[in-house]
Design an enzyme around this catalytic site. Structure first.
Site, PDB file in Angstrom:
ATOM      1  N   GLU A 163      -6.655   6.113  -2.854  1.00  0.00           N
ATOM      2  CA  GLU A 163      -6.804   6.036  -1.318  1.00  0.00           C
ATOM      3  C   GLU A 163      -7.427   7.445  -0.677  1.00  0.00           C
ATOM      4  OE1 GLU A 163      -2.816   5.630   0.747  1.00  0.00           O
ATOM      5  OE2 GLU A 163      -3.940   5.004   2.428  1.00  0.00           O
TER       6      GLU A 163
ATOM      7  N   ASP B  25       1.316   8.807  -3.350  1.00  0.00           N
ATOM      8  CA  ASP B  25       0.816   8.547  -1.993  1.00  0.00           C
ATOM      9  C   ASP B  25       1.612   9.364  -1.177  1.00  0.00           C
ATOM     10  OD1 ASP B  25       0.063   7.113   0.428  1.00  0.00           O
ATOM     11  OD2 ASP B  25       0.418   5.283  -0.484  1.00  0.00           O
TER      12      ASP B  25
ATOM     13  N   GLU C 256      -8.140   2.013   0.154  1.00  0.00           N
ATOM     14  CA  GLU C 256      -7.067   2.180  -1.054  1.00  0.00           C
ATOM     15  C   GLU C 256      -6.774   1.090  -1.794  1.00  0.00           C
ATOM     16  OE1 GLU C 256      -3.073   1.981   0.939  1.00  0.00           O
ATOM     17  OE2 GLU C 256      -4.044   2.175   2.845  1.00  0.00           O
TER      18      GLU C 256
ATOM     19  N   ASP D  82      -3.390  10.172   4.719  1.00  0.00           N
ATOM     20  CA  ASP D  82      -2.646   9.266   3.969  1.00  0.00           C
ATOM     21  C   ASP D  82      -3.621   9.189   2.630  1.00  0.00           C
ATOM     22  OD1 ASP D  82      -1.757   6.915   2.872  1.00  0.00           O
ATOM     23  OD2 ASP D  82      -2.302   5.609   4.374  1.00  0.00           O
TER      24      ASP D  82
ATOM     25  N   HIS E  83       6.340   0.446  -2.446  1.00  0.00           N
ATOM     26  CA  HIS E  83       6.810   1.292  -1.411  1.00  0.00           C
ATOM     27  C   HIS E  83       7.867   2.290  -2.165  1.00  0.00           C
ATOM     28  CE1 HIS E  83       5.432  -0.940   2.561  1.00  0.00           C
ATOM     29  NE2 HIS E  83       4.522  -0.409   2.075  1.00  0.00           N
TER      30      HIS E  83
ATOM     31  N   HIS F  57      -1.985  -5.947  -2.043  1.00  0.00           N
ATOM     32  CA  HIS F  57      -2.016  -5.498  -0.544  1.00  0.00           C
ATOM     33  C   HIS F  57      -3.471  -5.438  -0.168  1.00  0.00           C
ATOM     34  CE1 HIS F  57      -3.344  -1.390  -2.210  1.00  0.00           C
ATOM     35  NE2 HIS F  57      -2.510  -1.515  -3.112  1.00  0.00           N
TER      36      HIS F  57
ATOM     37  N   ASP G  27      27.323  14.269  13.541  1.00  0.00           N
ATOM     38  CA  ASP G  27      26.841  14.871  14.886  1.00  0.00           C
ATOM     39  C   ASP G  27      25.277  15.332  14.422  1.00  0.00           C
ATOM     40  OD1 ASP G  27      27.414  16.943  13.597  1.00  0.00           O
ATOM     41  OD2 ASP G  27      28.653  18.134  15.362  1.00  0.00           O
TER      42      ASP G  27
ATOM     43  N   HIS H   4       0.043   3.799   9.924  1.00  0.00           N
ATOM     44  CA  HIS H   4      -0.530   2.649  10.286  1.00  0.00           C
ATOM     45  C   HIS H   4      -0.971   2.625  11.680  1.00  0.00           C
ATOM     46  CE1 HIS H   4       1.558   1.072   6.111  1.00  0.00           C
ATOM     47  NE2 HIS H   4       0.773   1.946   5.985  1.00  0.00           N
TER      48      HIS H   4
ATOM     49  N   TYR I 245      -2.015  -3.030 -10.139  1.00  0.00           N
ATOM     50  CA  TYR I 245      -0.607  -2.916 -10.594  1.00  0.00           C
ATOM     51  C   TYR I 245      -0.238  -4.047 -11.808  1.00  0.00           C
ATOM     52  CZ  TYR I 245      -1.258  -0.752  -6.167  1.00  0.00           C
ATOM     53  OH  TYR I 245      -1.745  -0.004  -5.192  1.00  0.00           O
TER      54      TYR I 245
ATOM     55  N   ARG J 127      -3.514   3.571  -7.744  1.00  0.00           N
ATOM     56  CA  ARG J 127      -4.109   3.333  -6.478  1.00  0.00           C
ATOM     57  C   ARG J 127      -4.958   4.580  -6.424  1.00  0.00           C
ATOM     58  NH1 ARG J 127      -0.255   1.810  -4.023  1.00  0.00           N
ATOM     59  NH2 ARG J 127       0.782   3.789  -3.007  1.00  0.00           N
TER      60      ARG J 127
ATOM     61  N   HIS K 233      -6.219   0.284   6.429  1.00  0.00           N
ATOM     62  CA  HIS K 233      -5.685   0.137   7.911  1.00  0.00           C
ATOM     63  C   HIS K 233      -6.260   1.101   8.733  1.00  0.00           C
ATOM     64  CE1 HIS K 233      -3.072   3.285   6.421  1.00  0.00           C
ATOM     65  NE2 HIS K 233      -3.055   2.927   5.367  1.00  0.00           N
TER      66      HIS K 233
HETATM   67  N1  GLY Z   1       1.177   5.310   2.651  1.00  0.00           N
HETATM   68  C1  GLY Z   1       0.948   4.154   3.234  1.00  0.00           C
HETATM   69  C2  GLY Z   1       0.023   3.440   3.021  1.00  0.00           C
HETATM   70  O1  GLY Z   1      -0.913   3.815   2.050  1.00  0.00           O
HETATM   71  O2  GLY Z   1      -0.415   2.579   3.697  1.00  0.00           O
HETATM   72 MN    MN Z   2      -2.616   3.921   3.486  1.00  0.00          MN
HETATM   73 MN    MN Z   3      -1.049   5.518   1.529  1.00  0.00          MN
END
Ligand code: GLY
Ligand code: MN
Ligand code: MN
Length: 459
Positions: free
Chosen positions: A429, A261, A406, A272, A244, A355, A38, A366, A410, A427, A359
């Site tokens: 970003e 991240d 970003e 982000d 991810h 990737h 619950d 996103h 890798y 990465r 975005h």
């Molecule tokens: N943290 C999600 C992205 O970088 O798109």
């Molecule tokens: Mn991002």
């Molecule tokens: Mn990110």
């Protein structure tokens, strides 16, 4: 004090509805979601609903007519529920507090909505939210049809209109996003200092990813951010190659890189940020070599991010630098893949960079908003595999848009890939507000250069 922007946004949307044929928009907030037994997940409002109402109680609906008249349905005040959950705004106070024209108890939705729908040529709702609205909308539409002899209302998707409104951020939104980015940058700096401190105290330390995640959360909450904007990635060593990856139990050891991240959500707005740093505070030569390539790729992306450029330009600029770096370091074998143009045309870079470079960022990490320039003629352009295809160009950037930048690299073990780079995931970003002349990186209160990261971790 600044006037809250919600009424102005409702007016803008009403004007757009009017131009698109009139009618009413019906918009609920997000459903409450059961976690287990619950216990519920913490409630998070629907982004569109909050954008137009500023109201964050569950079980609320906003109905907006194209003449600008707004009606809120919300929970009534309950002395019993106040004891358990705290006070509710209630329909009596809603007009004064939220600036809506009318407010009613939630329980009157079934009674009042059919009449509102019967008077409307068009019913606007967010089709993407249909799973939790379609039952009620269908019920009210049938009841509306029974009420009179008018033509049944047409149903249209409100999503694209709201997406477009949210894509360009106003001053109020940019101010909130700046604060969110500063808090998140502080959290990244705190995590770097934490790791440095642990390895200074004990060079053989085993620092768990969850400890680092706790440092991030501490910093978010202590500055008033409500939660992370998305599940925090804290990836020790090779885990950084899982795009991810969620912060887990793995240990970070001296000699490894740590990729974080993570960004907070502040008053409904996401940040982000990604930083990659050496556990102990000193990059080794191989780490540094790849790191500098990713940073140069980000610099290239920043340089082309300005009004009049296209959203995809940052990706092309970053890929070009990354591809050159892959050839220079021997990640890619020039004899096999050719020069930079060939690497870009064939998509060979995707072995190490799979990737996109950014975005839209806003209420959702996103964020909403069309990426393609749908009002322009399609163009011949290369696709990811280097084939020529005809498709819409990506959209032109305008002041008030907010994007992430970003790039990353890798490196998974593979024949021919120099072993000294194996298992590295890097990465970087940052969050960029498009200004009249370029872009403003609002997340740079945490350092990004090798020298500055090393200095911060030494200090
Ligand atoms: N943290 C999600 C992205 O970088 O798109
Ligand atoms: Mn991002
Ligand atoms: Mn990110």
């Amino acid at each position: 004090m600044k006037v809250p922007p919600y009424r102005e946004r409702r007016c803008q949307l009403a004007q757009r509805l009017h131009l698109a044929g009139g009618g009413i928009a019906i918009l609920p907030t997000a459903p409450e979601r059961r976690r287990n037994g619950d216990s519920d997940h913490p409630f998070r409002h629907d982004s569109h609903f909050h954008h137009l109402s500023g109201f964050d109680e569950p079980q609320s609906w906003l109905v907006l007519r194209s003449d600008g008249h707004s009606v809120l349905f919300c929970r009534t005040h309950s002395p019993e529920r106040a004891i358990w959950d705290g006070p509710r705004l209630g329909p009596e106070q809603a007009p004064a507090v939220l600036g809506v024209d009318e407010a009613h108890p939630l329980e009157r939705l079934d009674e009042l909505l059919p009449a509102l729908i019967a008077q409307s040529p068009v019913v606007w709702s967010v089709f993407a939210a249909a799973d939790h609205t379609s039952g009620a909308l269908a019920r009210w539409t049938v009841a509306a049809a029974l009420l009179g002899d008018s033509t049944p209302a047409a149903h249209q998707d409100l999503g694209p209109l709201l997406d477009e409104m949210r894509l360009i951020k106003d001053e109020h939104e940019i101010a909130t996003m700046r604060r969110a980015a500063v808090i998140s940058a502080g959290a990244h700096a705190r995590a770097m200092r934490y790791c440095a401190g642990r390895f200074r105290a004990n060079p053989a330390a085993a620092v768990r990813e969850y400890e680092i995640e706790a440092e991030l959360l501490h910093e978010f909450r202590r500055h008033g951010a409500q939660s992370p904007a998305y599940p925090s990635i804290v990836a020790a060593g090779a885990n950084a190659c899982v795009l991810h990856y969620a912060a887990g139990n793995a240990t970070l050891r001296a000699g490894e890189l740590c990729l974080i991240d993570a960004g907070c959500e502040l008053d409904g707005y996401a940040s982000d940020i990604t930083r990659t740093f050496p556990a102990t505070g000193r990059f080794d030569p191989a780490q540094r070599e790849l790191y500098e390539i990713v940073l140069a790729a980000q610099d290239a992306a920043v340089a082309v991010t300005r009004p009049g450029a296209r959203q995809r330009d940052a990706h092309h600029a970053a890929v070009k630098v990354l591809a050159q770096g892959m050839l220079d370091t021997g990640l890619l074998d020039r004899q096999k893949v050719g020069d930079v143009e060939a690497v870009m045309a064939t998509g060979a870079y995707r072995q190490f960079y799979m990737h996109g470079t950014g975005h839209w960022l806003g209420r959702d990490v996103h964020d909403v908003g069309e990426y393609l320039a749908l009002d322009e003629p399609p163009l011949e352009q290369p696709d990811e595999e280097g084939r020529t295809v005809v498709r819409q160009p990506s959209r032109l950037l305008r002041p008030g848009m907010v994007v992430t930048l970003e790039p990353g690299l890798y490196v998974r073990p593979a024949p021919g890939v120099p072993e000294r780079f194996w298992h590295m995931g890097i990465r970087i970003e940052d969050d960029a507000v498009i200004t009249p002349t370029g872009c403003d990186l609002i997340s740079r209160e945490v350092p990004v250069s090798v020298a500055e990261i090393e200095a911060l971790m030494r200090g």
